[in-house]
Design an enzyme around this catalytic site. Structure first.
Site, PDB file in Angstrom:
ATOM      1  N   ASP A  96     -34.550 -30.064  26.933  1.00 34.07           N
ATOM      2  CA  ASP A  96     -35.757 -29.354  26.499  1.00 34.07           C
ATOM      3  C   ASP A  96     -36.871 -29.464  27.529  1.00 34.07           C
ATOM      4  OD1 ASP A  96     -34.383 -28.733  24.226  1.00 34.07           O
ATOM      5  OD2 ASP A  96     -35.468 -30.122  22.913  1.00 34.07           O
ATOM      6  N   VAL A 124     -36.445 -29.660  30.753  1.00 30.84           N
ATOM      7  CA  VAL A 124     -36.086 -28.732  31.827  1.00 30.84           C
ATOM      8  C   VAL A 124     -36.382 -27.300  31.415  1.00 30.84           C
ATOM      9  CG1 VAL A 124     -34.168 -27.821  33.194  1.00 30.84           C
ATOM     10  CG2 VAL A 124     -34.339 -30.273  32.778  1.00 30.84           C
ATOM     11  N   THR A 125     -36.052 -26.953  30.168  1.00 30.84           N
ATOM     12  CA  THR A 125     -36.301 -25.594  29.669  1.00 30.84           C
ATOM     13  C   THR A 125     -37.780 -25.244  29.727  1.00 30.84           C
ATOM     14  OG1 THR A 125     -34.394 -25.689  28.171  1.00 30.84           O
ATOM     15  CG2 THR A 125     -36.099 -24.071  27.666  1.00 30.84           C
ATOM     16  N   GLY A 163     -28.462 -26.401  30.456  1.00 34.16           N
ATOM     17  CA  GLY A 163     -27.144 -26.352  29.828  1.00 34.16           C
ATOM     18  C   GLY A 163     -26.242 -27.471  30.304  1.00 34.16           C
ATOM     19  N   ARG A 183     -24.645 -30.608  28.057  1.00 39.40           N
ATOM     20  CA  ARG A 183     -23.224 -30.967  27.999  1.00 39.40           C
ATOM     21  C   ARG A 183     -23.014 -32.442  28.334  1.00 39.40           C
ATOM     22  NH1 ARG A 183     -23.001 -25.747  30.093  1.00 39.40           N
ATOM     23  NH2 ARG A 183     -22.988 -26.460  32.273  1.00 39.40           N
ATOM     24  N   THR A 239     -28.648 -28.918  20.992  1.00 51.36           N
ATOM     25  CA  THR A 239     -29.129 -28.895  19.614  1.00 51.36           C
ATOM     26  C   THR A 239     -29.495 -27.466  19.232  1.00 51.36           C
ATOM     27  OG1 THR A 239     -31.445 -29.234  20.268  1.00 51.36           O
ATOM     28  CG2 THR A 239     -30.077 -31.207  19.916  1.00 51.36           C
ATOM     29  N   ASP A 267     -34.413 -22.403  24.373  1.00 49.84           N
ATOM     30  CA  ASP A 267     -33.886 -21.806  25.603  1.00 49.84           C
ATOM     31  C   ASP A 267     -33.964 -20.283  25.546  1.00 49.84           C
ATOM     32  OD1 ASP A 267     -32.486 -21.977  28.173  1.00 49.84           O
ATOM     33  OD2 ASP A 267     -30.800 -21.112  27.100  1.00 49.84           O
ATOM     34  N   ASP A 325     -36.252 -17.799  27.860  1.00 51.34           N
ATOM     35  CA  ASP A 325     -35.681 -16.677  28.620  1.00 51.34           C
ATOM     36  C   ASP A 325     -36.476 -15.403  28.395  1.00 51.34           C
ATOM     37  OD1 ASP A 325     -33.726 -18.370  29.532  1.00 51.34           O
ATOM     38  OD2 ASP A 325     -32.132 -17.562  28.266  1.00 51.34           O
TER      39      ASP A 325
END
Length: 205
Positions: free
Chosen positions: A29, A31-32, A70, A74, A80, A87, A91
């Site tokens: 989150d 990073v997003t 992503g 992983r 979640t 995410d 975008d």
């Protein structure tokens, strides 16, 4: 699609970096949010003010973080539900900022009403492309078709914008026309795919 085909190559670069970030306690989150805020800021601060090459370059750096979240998810055993929604929201915000910045520049100092129109239509078609898939999946249908998905959309608009910043004539014109046609085809493909998948199935009341 290009995004799927390129994934094994990109993974060789992304996975080691994701592993380092995971060890440092960075979450997907984080990073997003960083990628989204950075992309929006670069689009509005650089592209919208006519710094097309550096704007496209900076936005590209930040949207590449979309691959990292992503990979991080992983490594942490899976994403979640909140992370997936965050995410997708990021975008859409980044996409809107890129096209909105082009509209702002070409409606003002860039002085090209045709490019304003093309950017607006591409933005709308991009929203429709994403919406049809999200709505179909919400109804339990598969909708993974289309010649232009987000990866292709970003490559076209950012390469066209960057090349225009390098004084290559009509680069952004060509990019937006190709994107418009490809996105329109994708919308049609997805509508037909949903129609076939749904058949005559009704909606439960």
């Amino acid at each position: 699609m290009l995004g799927v085909n390129a994934r094994p190559v990109v993974a060789k670069v992304v996975n080691p970096l994701a592993a380092r970030l995971a060890r440092a306690g960075v979450t997907p989150d984080m990073v997003t949010v960083t990628g989204t805020v950075g992309a929006v800021a670069a689009a509005m601060g650089l592209i919208a003010t006519g710094h097309l090459f550096w704007g496209a370059f900076a936005v590209t750096v930040f949207v590449l973080l979309d691959m990292l979240d992503g990979a991080l998810a992983r490594l942490r055993g899976g994403g979640t539900v909140f992370g997936a929604v965050l995410d997708s929201t990021g975008d859409r915000a980044a996409d809107a900022a890129i096209f909105g910045a082009l509209v702002w520049w070409y409606a003002g100092s860039g002085d090209n009403r045709l490019l304003v129109l093309l950017a607006l239509v591409c933005l709308v078609l991009g929203v429709l492309t994403s919406y049809i898939k999200a709505r179909a999946e919400g109804m339990g249908l598969s909708c993974d078709v289309g010649v232009v998905e987000r990866t292709e959309r970003l490559i076209l608009v950012l390469v066209g914008t960057g090349f225009t910043g390098l004084q290559i004539p009509y680069a952004v014109h060509v990019a937006l026309w190709v994107l418009l046609v490809g996105s329109a085809i994708t919308v049609g493909q997805r509508v037909l795919a949903v129609k076939r998948a749904a058949g005559g199935r009704g909606i439960a009341s």
